[in-house]
Design a protein around this motif. Structure first.
Motif, PDB file in Angstrom:
ATOM      1  N   ALA A 137      11.463 -19.060 -17.685  1.00 28.67           N
ATOM      2  CA  ALA A 137      10.380 -18.369 -16.649  1.00 28.67           C
ATOM      3  C   ALA A 137       9.300 -17.626 -17.274  1.00 28.67           C
ATOM      4  N   GLU A 138       9.804 -17.149 -18.683  1.00 32.47           N
ATOM      5  CA  GLU A 138       8.483 -16.612 -19.599  1.00 32.47           C
ATOM      6  C   GLU A 138       7.408 -17.522 -19.668  1.00 32.47           C
ATOM      7  N   ILE A 139       7.669 -18.673 -20.208  1.00 32.97           N
ATOM      8  CA  ILE A 139       6.779 -19.738 -20.441  1.00 32.97           C
ATOM      9  C   ILE A 139       6.186 -20.472 -19.129  1.00 32.97           C
ATOM     10  N   LYS A 140       6.775 -20.553 -18.290  1.00 29.20           N
ATOM     11  CA  LYS A 140       6.311 -20.811 -16.643  1.00 29.20           C
ATOM     12  C   LYS A 140       5.175 -19.748 -16.281  1.00 29.20           C
ATOM     13  N   ARG A 141       5.416 -18.732 -16.851  1.00 30.01           N
ATOM     14  CA  ARG A 141       4.328 -17.887 -16.349  1.00 30.01           C
ATOM     15  C   ARG A 141       3.240 -17.913 -17.091  1.00 30.01           C
ATOM     16  N   LEU A 142       2.943 -18.709 -17.901  1.00 27.83           N
ATOM     17  CA  LEU A 142       1.724 -18.941 -18.796  1.00 27.83           C
ATOM     18  C   LEU A 142       0.830 -19.774 -18.029  1.00 27.83           C
TER      19      LEU A 142
ATOM     20  N   PRO B  43       6.178 -26.740 -13.666  1.00 29.17           N
ATOM     21  CA  PRO B  43       7.386 -27.387 -13.636  1.00 29.17           C
ATOM     22  C   PRO B  43       7.401 -28.586 -14.483  1.00 29.17           C
ATOM     23  N   LYS B  44       6.642 -29.509 -14.423  1.00 30.38           N
ATOM     24  CA  LYS B  44       6.488 -30.580 -15.353  1.00 30.38           C
ATOM     25  C   LYS B  44       6.513 -30.316 -16.805  1.00 30.38           C
ATOM     26  N   THR B  45       5.747 -29.277 -17.282  1.00 24.86           N
ATOM     27  CA  THR B  45       5.799 -28.928 -18.642  1.00 24.86           C
ATOM     28  C   THR B  45       6.995 -28.396 -18.934  1.00 24.86           C
ATOM     29  N   ILE B  46       7.908 -27.594 -18.281  1.00 26.51           N
ATOM     30  CA  ILE B  46       9.099 -26.937 -18.574  1.00 26.51           C
ATOM     31  C   ILE B  46      10.275 -28.176 -18.656  1.00 26.51           C
ATOM     32  N   THR B  47      10.101 -29.188 -17.735  1.00 26.05           N
ATOM     33  CA  THR B  47      10.936 -30.315 -18.002  1.00 26.05           C
ATOM     34  C   THR B  47      10.620 -30.931 -19.407  1.00 26.05           C
ATOM     35  N   GLN B  48       9.416 -31.222 -19.764  1.00 26.32           N
ATOM     36  CA  GLN B  48       9.137 -31.670 -20.898  1.00 26.32           C
ATOM     37  C   GLN B  48       9.553 -31.040 -22.120  1.00 26.32           C
TER      38      GLN B  48
ATOM     39  N   GLU C 277      19.056 -20.766 -21.355  1.00 25.38           N
ATOM     40  CA  GLU C 277      19.906 -21.903 -20.924  1.00 25.38           C
ATOM     41  C   GLU C 277      20.645 -22.525 -21.996  1.00 25.38           C
ATOM     42  N   ALA C 278      21.080 -21.398 -22.984  1.00 26.40           N
ATOM     43  CA  ALA C 278      21.862 -21.747 -24.087  1.00 26.40           C
ATOM     44  C   ALA C 278      23.423 -22.064 -23.712  1.00 26.40           C
ATOM     45  N   SER C 279      23.959 -22.837 -23.995  1.00 30.85           N
ATOM     46  CA  SER C 279      25.479 -23.204 -23.568  1.00 30.85           C
ATOM     47  C   SER C 279      26.404 -22.502 -24.578  1.00 30.85           C
TER      48      SER C 279
END
Length: 72
Positions: free
Chosen positions: A40-45, A50-55, A70-72
């Motif tokens: 979410a922090e990266i997505k705020r840039l 969404p496409k960038t987050i997926t990549q 998202e660490a497992s």
């Protein structure tokens, strides 16, 4: 114009120019750095969607890594 600092970056080549500029501008040059932040922090840039987050998520998973939230 050549990507500024790209020779020292392992960000995915398929990222859009706005996304790449946003990440580099925020100081993220390496995928490993993204393991310390939430997606979410990266997505705020500005320039990251969404496409960038997926990549980025895909590139991280190829290395056995993930965003901090998202660490497992």
């Amino acid at each position: 114009m050549e990507h500024q600092g790209l020779q020292n970056s392992d960000l995915p080549a398929e990222l859009s120019e706005p996304a790449r500029r946003a990440l580099l501008g925020a100081g993220y040059r390496h995928l490993g750095q993204l393991t310390k932040v939430r997606s979410a922090e990266i997505k705020r840039l500005h320039g990251v969607g969404p496409k960038t987050i997926t990549q980025l998520r895909h590139a991280l998973s190829q290395l056995g890594l993930s965003f901090a939230d998202e660490a497992s």
